[in-house]
Write a protein that holds these residues in place. Structure first.
Motif, PDB file in Angstrom:
ATOM      1  N   ALA A 114       0.824  -1.206   0.000  1.00 23.88           N
ATOM      2  CA  ALA A 114       0.000   0.000   0.000  1.00 23.88           C
ATOM      3  C   ALA A 114       0.861   1.261   0.000  1.00 23.88           C
ATOM      4  O   ALA A 114       0.639   2.181  -0.800  1.00 23.88           O
ATOM      5  CB  ALA A 114      -0.935   0.000   1.207  1.00 23.88           C
ATOM      6  N   TYR A 115       1.838   1.317   0.894  1.00 22.47           N
ATOM      7  CA  TYR A 115       2.643   2.540   0.955  1.00 22.47           C
ATOM      8  C   TYR A 115       3.535   2.686  -0.265  1.00 22.47           C
ATOM      9  O   TYR A 115       3.837   3.802  -0.703  1.00 22.47           O
ATOM     10  CB  TYR A 115       3.441   2.571   2.263  1.00 22.47           C
ATOM     11  CG  TYR A 115       4.911   2.284   2.166  1.00 22.47           C
ATOM     12  CD1 TYR A 115       5.819   3.309   1.918  1.00 22.47           C
ATOM     13  CD2 TYR A 115       5.409   0.997   2.350  1.00 22.47           C
ATOM     14  CE1 TYR A 115       7.171   3.055   1.857  1.00 22.47           C
ATOM     15  CE2 TYR A 115       6.752   0.745   2.300  1.00 22.47           C
ATOM     16  CZ  TYR A 115       7.646   1.769   2.047  1.00 22.47           C
ATOM     17  OH  TYR A 115       8.988   1.515   1.971  1.00 22.47           O
ATOM     18  N   SER A 116       3.963   1.554  -0.871  1.00 20.05           N
ATOM     19  CA  SER A 116       4.763   1.629  -2.088  1.00 20.05           C
ATOM     20  C   SER A 116       3.962   2.210  -3.238  1.00 20.05           C
ATOM     21  O   SER A 116       4.456   3.027  -4.016  1.00 20.05           O
ATOM     22  CB  SER A 116       5.287   0.234  -2.458  1.00 20.05           C
ATOM     23  OG  SER A 116       6.135  -0.275  -1.463  1.00 20.05           O
ATOM     24  N   VAL A 117       2.708   1.787  -3.329  1.00 19.06           N
ATOM     25  CA  VAL A 117       1.832   2.320  -4.379  1.00 19.06           C
ATOM     26  C   VAL A 117       1.586   3.812  -4.159  1.00 19.06           C
ATOM     27  O   VAL A 117       1.593   4.601  -5.109  1.00 19.06           O
ATOM     28  CB  VAL A 117       0.493   1.545  -4.402  1.00 19.06           C
ATOM     29  CG1 VAL A 117      -0.499   2.217  -5.337  1.00 19.06           C
ATOM     30  CG2 VAL A 117       0.730   0.100  -4.819  1.00 19.06           C
ATOM     31  N   VAL A 118       1.385   4.226  -2.899  1.00 19.94           N
ATOM     32  CA  VAL A 118       1.199   5.646  -2.590  1.00 19.94           C
ATOM     33  C   VAL A 118       2.423   6.454  -3.004  1.00 19.94           C
ATOM     34  O   VAL A 118       2.308   7.525  -3.613  1.00 19.94           O
ATOM     35  CB  VAL A 118       0.905   5.833  -1.082  1.00 19.94           C
ATOM     36  CG1 VAL A 118       0.962   7.312  -0.704  1.00 19.94           C
ATOM     37  CG2 VAL A 118      -0.451   5.249  -0.733  1.00 19.94           C
ATOM     38  N   ILE A 146       4.398  15.583  -5.383  1.00 18.23           N
ATOM     39  CA  ILE A 146       5.729  16.121  -5.074  1.00 18.23           C
ATOM     40  C   ILE A 146       6.178  17.104  -6.149  1.00 18.23           C
ATOM     41  O   ILE A 146       6.634  18.219  -5.843  1.00 18.23           O
ATOM     42  CB  ILE A 146       6.760  14.982  -4.924  1.00 18.23           C
ATOM     43  CG1 ILE A 146       6.349  14.024  -3.801  1.00 18.23           C
ATOM     44  CG2 ILE A 146       8.152  15.556  -4.653  1.00 18.23           C
ATOM     45  CD1 ILE A 146       6.254  14.673  -2.442  1.00 18.23           C
ATOM     46  N   ASN A 147       6.045  16.714  -7.399  1.00 13.57           N
ATOM     47  CA  ASN A 147       6.435  17.621  -8.490  1.00 13.57           C
ATOM     48  C   ASN A 147       5.569  18.874  -8.517  1.00 13.57           C
ATOM     49  O   ASN A 147       6.074  19.985  -8.728  1.00 13.57           O
ATOM     50  CB  ASN A 147       6.351  16.898  -9.836  1.00 13.57           C
ATOM     51  CG  ASN A 147       7.617  16.109 -10.143  1.00 13.57           C
ATOM     52  OD1 ASN A 147       8.707  16.469  -9.702  1.00 13.57           O
ATOM     53  ND2 ASN A 147       7.478  15.031 -10.889  1.00 13.57           N
ATOM     54  N   GLN A 148       4.274  18.695  -8.306  1.00 11.17           N
ATOM     55  CA  GLN A 148       3.378  19.857  -8.307  1.00 11.17           C
ATOM     56  C   GLN A 148       3.734  20.824  -7.181  1.00 11.17           C
ATOM     57  O   GLN A 148       3.733  22.049  -7.375  1.00 11.17           O
ATOM     58  CB  GLN A 148       1.923  19.383  -8.158  1.00 11.17           C
ATOM     59  CG  GLN A 148       1.395  18.588  -9.338  1.00 11.17           C
ATOM     60  CD  GLN A 148       1.411  19.398 -10.637  1.00 11.17           C
ATOM     61  OE1 GLN A 148       1.108  20.589 -10.643  1.00 11.17           O
ATOM     62  NE2 GLN A 148       1.774  18.740 -11.729  1.00 11.17           N
ATOM     63  N   PHE A 149       4.055  20.296  -6.024  1.00 10.55           N
ATOM     64  CA  PHE A 149       4.430  21.141  -4.888  1.00 10.55           C
ATOM     65  C   PHE A 149       5.737  21.892  -5.170  1.00 10.55           C
ATOM     66  O   PHE A 149       5.831  23.104  -4.923  1.00 10.55           O
ATOM     67  CB  PHE A 149       4.577  20.286  -3.635  1.00 10.55           C
ATOM     68  CG  PHE A 149       5.102  21.035  -2.451  1.00 10.55           C
ATOM     69  CD1 PHE A 149       4.277  21.883  -1.722  1.00 10.55           C
ATOM     70  CD2 PHE A 149       6.439  20.909  -2.073  1.00 10.55           C
ATOM     71  CE1 PHE A 149       4.771  22.592  -0.629  1.00 10.55           C
ATOM     72  CE2 PHE A 149       6.935  21.611  -0.982  1.00 10.55           C
ATOM     73  CZ  PHE A 149       6.103  22.451  -0.262  1.00 10.55           C
ATOM     74  N   ILE A 188      14.252   7.426  -0.120  1.00  8.67           N
ATOM     75  CA  ILE A 188      13.276   8.202   0.653  1.00  8.67           C
ATOM     76  C   ILE A 188      12.181   7.288   1.193  1.00  8.67           C
ATOM     77  O   ILE A 188      11.767   7.409   2.359  1.00  8.67           O
ATOM     78  CB  ILE A 188      12.656   9.315  -0.220  1.00  8.67           C
ATOM     79  CG1 ILE A 188      13.715  10.373  -0.583  1.00  8.67           C
ATOM     80  CG2 ILE A 188      11.479   9.975   0.492  1.00  8.67           C
ATOM     81  CD1 ILE A 188      13.234  11.405  -1.577  1.00  8.67           C
ATOM     82  N   ALA A 189      11.725   6.356   0.369  1.00  2.00           N
ATOM     83  CA  ALA A 189      10.630   5.463   0.768  1.00  2.00           C
ATOM     84  C   ALA A 189      11.025   4.584   1.955  1.00  2.00           C
ATOM     85  O   ALA A 189      10.290   4.495   2.943  1.00  2.00           O
ATOM     86  CB  ALA A 189      10.205   4.601  -0.418  1.00  2.00           C
ATOM     87  N   ASN A 232       7.457  -2.691  -6.252  1.00  2.00           N
ATOM     88  CA  ASN A 232       6.185  -1.999  -6.405  1.00  2.00           C
ATOM     89  C   ASN A 232       6.311  -0.563  -6.920  1.00  2.00           C
ATOM     90  O   ASN A 232       5.361  -0.042  -7.497  1.00  2.00           O
ATOM     91  CB  ASN A 232       5.444  -1.975  -5.062  1.00  2.00           C
ATOM     92  CG  ASN A 232       4.939  -3.339  -4.658  1.00  2.00           C
ATOM     93  OD1 ASN A 232       4.034  -3.891  -5.253  1.00  2.00           O
ATOM     94  ND2 ASN A 232       5.558  -3.911  -3.642  1.00  2.00           N
ATOM     95  N   ILE A 233       7.463   0.072  -6.706  1.00  2.00           N
ATOM     96  CA  ILE A 233       7.613   1.473  -7.118  1.00  2.00           C
ATOM     97  C   ILE A 233       8.244   1.589  -8.502  1.00  2.00           C
ATOM     98  O   ILE A 233       7.729   2.291  -9.378  1.00  2.00           O
ATOM     99  CB  ILE A 233       8.442   2.260  -6.083  1.00  2.00           C
ATOM    100  CG1 ILE A 233       7.704   2.306  -4.746  1.00  2.00           C
ATOM    101  CG2 ILE A 233       8.706   3.685  -6.570  1.00  2.00           C
ATOM    102  CD1 ILE A 233       8.487   2.969  -3.623  1.00  2.00           C
ATOM    103  N   THR A 234       9.367   0.912  -8.730  1.00  2.00           N
ATOM    104  CA  THR A 234      10.088   1.075 -10.000  1.00  2.00           C
ATOM    105  C   THR A 234      10.205  -0.214 -10.797  1.00  2.00           C
ATOM    106  O   THR A 234      10.632  -0.187 -11.954  1.00  2.00           O
ATOM    107  CB  THR A 234      11.510   1.607  -9.739  1.00  2.00           C
ATOM    108  OG1 THR A 234      12.238   0.634  -8.961  1.00  2.00           O
ATOM    109  CG2 THR A 234      11.473   2.926  -8.987  1.00  2.00           C
ATOM    110  N   LYS A 235       9.882  -1.359 -10.161  1.00  2.00           N
ATOM    111  CA  LYS A 235      10.029  -2.678 -10.795  1.00  2.00           C
ATOM    112  C   LYS A 235      11.469  -2.940 -11.238  1.00  2.00           C
ATOM    113  O   LYS A 235      11.715  -3.689 -12.190  1.00  2.00           O
ATOM    114  CB  LYS A 235       9.067  -2.838 -11.972  1.00  2.00           C
ATOM    115  CG  LYS A 235       7.604  -2.747 -11.576  1.00  2.00           C
ATOM    116  CD  LYS A 235       6.687  -3.103 -12.711  1.00  2.00           C
ATOM    117  CE  LYS A 235       5.222  -2.931 -12.305  1.00  2.00           C
ATOM    118  NZ  LYS A 235       4.847  -3.780 -11.180  1.00  2.00           N
TER     119      LYS A 235
END
Length: 309
Positions: A135-139, A150-153, A179-180, A251-254
């Motif tokens: 779940a947190y990896s997908v987030v 993050i980019n928008q901010f 970071i994760a 889950n994040i970058t495969k």
């Protein structure tokens, strides 16, 4: 005369009863130990032994043949394995020190008796540890996407002019993974330090203040030495966890882009289930992790000054 005979008759009976009771208690104790020992051997040592035997075999699927040390020699010429080792070591030497230092600083701050809402802050920082890995990896994958929050901010506060490719650029993809895992596991280590700090006698710090020691000096001269065994423990456990890193990368970058975030554990998964199954070589790679864990643990014991290492 009758009284003496009675006492002589009671003593053997009492002794026999005590022996029977001792035997019964010992039997019960050994039964618990035996069950636990059998389970550990069955589910831990037996698979480890089987994996070691498997590492000397090779072949597609279950069609395996004994190849000796060929799999271990193959490790040194396998570019994918070398890339996975480099990536994993990068995570290790960057993320683990950052996480340990952050956990130390946070634990010192939360140990301050004057701090209000300590329970809330402790819970908030520890909470990531109990969240679902998937779940947190997908987030994180959505947060650090090209059009993610993050980019928008960063664009809104004028820190960047165009989106950072967190997931598709080799450098930034590694940063995202670091970071994760730092976000997730810092609170876990913090709990160990916080528990140890609460067992340190406050009179030591009071004496240091009377002697004119600053907060900086107290941290390095009192806190760090007092927490040395816990720091060593968390360093080793964090090293083991990082060398086995799988879920976040998967889950994040495969493992991408182009194997730039691939870890050793993910490579084992690919060898077993994604590529043509080669369980023998996958077992060899898994034992490479074991060897690395032993080496890094010995180094950490030596650096910490443990004479038994």
């Amino acid at each position: 005369m009758i009284q003496a005979t009675t006492k002589q008759g009671v003593q053997p009976k009492q002794r026999k009863y005590n022996n029977n009771l001792r035997f019964k208690n010992g039997l019960i104790g050994w039964s618990f130990i035996t069950i636990a020992t059998v389970m550990i051997c069955l589910f831990y040592f037996y698979p480890m032994a089987q994996a070691l035997i498997l590492s000397f075999q090779s072949g597609a699927g279950t069609n395996l043949q004994f190849v000796g040390f060929d799999n271990y020699l193959r490790l040194f010429t396998d570019p994918t394995f070398i890339a996975a080792v480099k990536n994993t070591v990068i995570y290790l030497i960057i993320q683990v020190p950052i996480m340990i230092i952050l956990a130390l600083l946070i634990s010192v701050l939360l140990n301050d008796k004057k701090l209000k809402l300590k329970g809330f802050f402790r819970t908030a920082i520890f909470l990531p540890c109990i969240t679902s890995l998937v779940a947190y990896s997908v987030v994180f994958k959505y947060l650090f996407g090209s059009e993610g929050f993050i980019n928008q901010f960063l664009i809104n506060v004028s820190l960047i002019s165009e989106p950072i490719q967190w997931l598709t650029d080799p450098f930034w993809a590694k940063v995202t993974i670091i970071i994760a895992i730092t976000w997730r596991w810092t609170g876990y280590n913090m709990i160990f330090y916080l528990s140890a700090l609460q067992n340190v006698d406050n009179s030591i710090y009071e004496a240091a203040k009377i002697d004119g020691a600053s907060a900086f000096q107290q941290f390095f001269k009192i806190t760090i030495p007092m927490l040395k065994p816990i720091i060593l423990f968390t360093s080793i456990t964090s090293t083991i966890g990082t060398l086995q890193l799988f879920d976040e990368v998967m889950n994040i970058t495969k493992g991408g882009p182009g194997n730039s975030t691939l870890t050793i554990s993910q490579y084992i998964y690919n060898l077993s289930f994604k590529y043509t199954p080669d369980f023998g070589y996958a077992a060899t790679v898994s034992y490479a992790i074991v060897i690395m864990i032993v080496i890094f643990s010995i180094i950490q014991f030596k650096v910490a000054g443990d004479k038994n290492a």
